[in-house]
Design an enzyme around this catalytic site. Sequence first.
Site, PDB file in Angstrom:
ATOM      1  N   LYS A  22     -10.359 -23.002  -8.678  1.00 52.72           N
ATOM      2  CA  LYS A  22     -11.512 -23.866  -8.416  1.00 52.72           C
ATOM      3  C   LYS A  22     -12.419 -23.265  -7.348  1.00 52.72           C
ATOM      4  CE  LYS A  22     -12.509 -28.119  -5.861  1.00 52.72           C
ATOM      5  NZ  LYS A  22     -12.937 -27.453  -4.621  1.00 52.72           N
ATOM      6  N   ASN A  23     -11.836 -22.816  -6.234  1.00 50.99           N
ATOM      7  CA  ASN A  23     -12.638 -22.348  -5.110  1.00 50.99           C
ATOM      8  C   ASN A  23     -13.375 -21.048  -5.404  1.00 50.99           C
ATOM      9  OD1 ASN A  23     -11.957 -24.549  -3.495  1.00 50.99           O
ATOM     10  ND2 ASN A  23     -10.144 -23.555  -2.662  1.00 50.99           N
ATOM     11  N   CYS A 117     -14.970 -34.160  -0.705  1.00 55.92           N
ATOM     12  CA  CYS A 117     -13.966 -34.918   0.035  1.00 55.92           C
ATOM     13  C   CYS A 117     -14.381 -35.109   1.491  1.00 55.92           C
ATOM     14  CB  CYS A 117     -12.611 -34.195  -0.011  1.00 55.92           C
ATOM     15  SG  CYS A 117     -11.942 -34.027  -1.671  1.00 55.92           S
ATOM     16  N   ARG A 122     -18.329 -31.110   8.292  1.00 56.58           N
ATOM     17  CA  ARG A 122     -18.341 -29.793   7.662  1.00 56.58           C
ATOM     18  C   ARG A 122     -19.694 -29.144   7.948  1.00 56.58           C
ATOM     19  NH1 ARG A 122     -14.907 -29.615   2.207  1.00 56.58           N
ATOM     20  NH2 ARG A 122     -13.289 -31.090   2.742  1.00 56.58           N
ATOM     21  N   ASP A 305      -5.170 -26.579   2.218  1.00 55.37           N
ATOM     22  CA  ASP A 305      -5.183 -27.372   0.984  1.00 55.37           C
ATOM     23  C   ASP A 305      -3.787 -27.768   0.518  1.00 55.37           C
ATOM     24  OD1 ASP A 305      -7.893 -27.434   0.857  1.00 55.37           O
ATOM     25  OD2 ASP A 305      -8.109 -25.975  -0.753  1.00 55.37           O
ATOM     26  N   ARG A 397     -11.168 -33.471  -9.789  1.00 61.02           N
ATOM     27  CA  ARG A 397     -12.160 -32.507  -9.324  1.00 61.02           C
ATOM     28  C   ARG A 397     -11.548 -31.110  -9.243  1.00 61.02           C
ATOM     29  NH1 ARG A 397     -13.259 -33.098  -4.056  1.00 61.02           N
ATOM     30  NH2 ARG A 397     -14.560 -31.264  -4.317  1.00 61.02           N
TER      31      ARG A 397
END
Length: 427
Positions: A22-23, A117, A122, A305, A397
């Site tokens: 995903k990242n 999230c 951030r 994570d 997600r």
Amino acid sequence: MEKYIINGGIPLHGEVEISGAKNAAVAILPATILAAGKCVIENLPAISDVMVSLQILSELGARVRLINKNTYEIDTTYLSCTEVPNELSRQMRASYYFLGALLGRFGNAQVAMPGGCNLGPRPIDQHLKAFTALGAEDSVEYGMINVHSDSLKGVHIFFDTVSVGATMNAMLSAVLAEGQTVLENVAKEPHVVDLANCLNMMGAEIRGAGTDVIRIRGVKSMHGCEYSIIPDQIEAGSYMVAAAVTGGDVTVRNVIPKHLEPITAKLRLAGCEVEEFDESVRVRRTGDLHPLKIKTMPHPGFPTDLQPLFAVMLCLAKGTSIITEGIWENRFRYADELAHMGANIQVDGQVAVIEGVDSLQAAPLRASDLRAGAALVVAALGAKGISEVDETSHIERGYENIVEKFQALGADIKRVDKPVLNVNQAM
């Protein structure tokens, strides 16, 4: 809306195939803008963040064609719009990668403050620091981030903190800048390396990704390519932990074992057997779980994570474990949910102290964010009785076919529609 119904207490057995990272995907998709041509991106995970990224590209004017479930052709030849739709950019944090890609190609970009999230502040100050150093001007008006430059020029940038997002955004904006850009104190995660490899396939000249210093020599133009995204180390780690929590025996396929070393090391210390093969790992747990001390850190340290998932495992360990969160300040929001299941977990700021219990109890649960949601699913799989996990959109997600993959491992889990309350009927 949907929720998961989980009848736990069943050891997981079998094999699971890991999807694309995903990242990496959420940065590589915006990177196709720089190609100004056709890119075929393979091994894309079928998750909502990827779908949103593809929709953004389409809204900007790219031609997006589905080849198969995990492969898309993206033609950005005639893309001309530089403003990402507000309602789309607010759906995920990684929408800020469109800033770097659009700035790099067009010298202009407008993206809403990112969503995703809620793990605490951030800041994107390091992103803007990179853009400004390259010669761009930035402003934030009505929640929109605007960056503009008539000419980007290579420069030396030292990041004040190690930031994956800022590192990748700097790469995206610098590949077409005039001259050489040197990035220091950069993130070294596998998805940073994957983005660099993809950009190089498009004609960029990037060296040093995966080390402390990245050097980028600007090129005049880039071109399309075919590229396959690396496997998702966090998804892999999630299933590895699930095997440990349930006392199972699971082989996790389509992985790069090197990327899993921080995870593998901790699982072995916790009393699990981990066998490594060329492109798979096997995790077994037959005895008691041992307590651990964990501190999350940038790669190659322990990944933040996976902190919530390891917390679930340590709730069942024989003894006291300590987890120190070194990345996000709100990462322990799941602790109250685990307490509902009988876990003995105390949080003080960035530190959680976990006293292991014999077992977790089924309970109604709510996913507050992506990784916390995955952790609660694993906790429910390890608890005896029927649990319900609500707000599963957070989980989907970042996890492709999570219900189906757990079902294939023998879990009793199903996805059901959650009835929408009619206020008039309720009165």
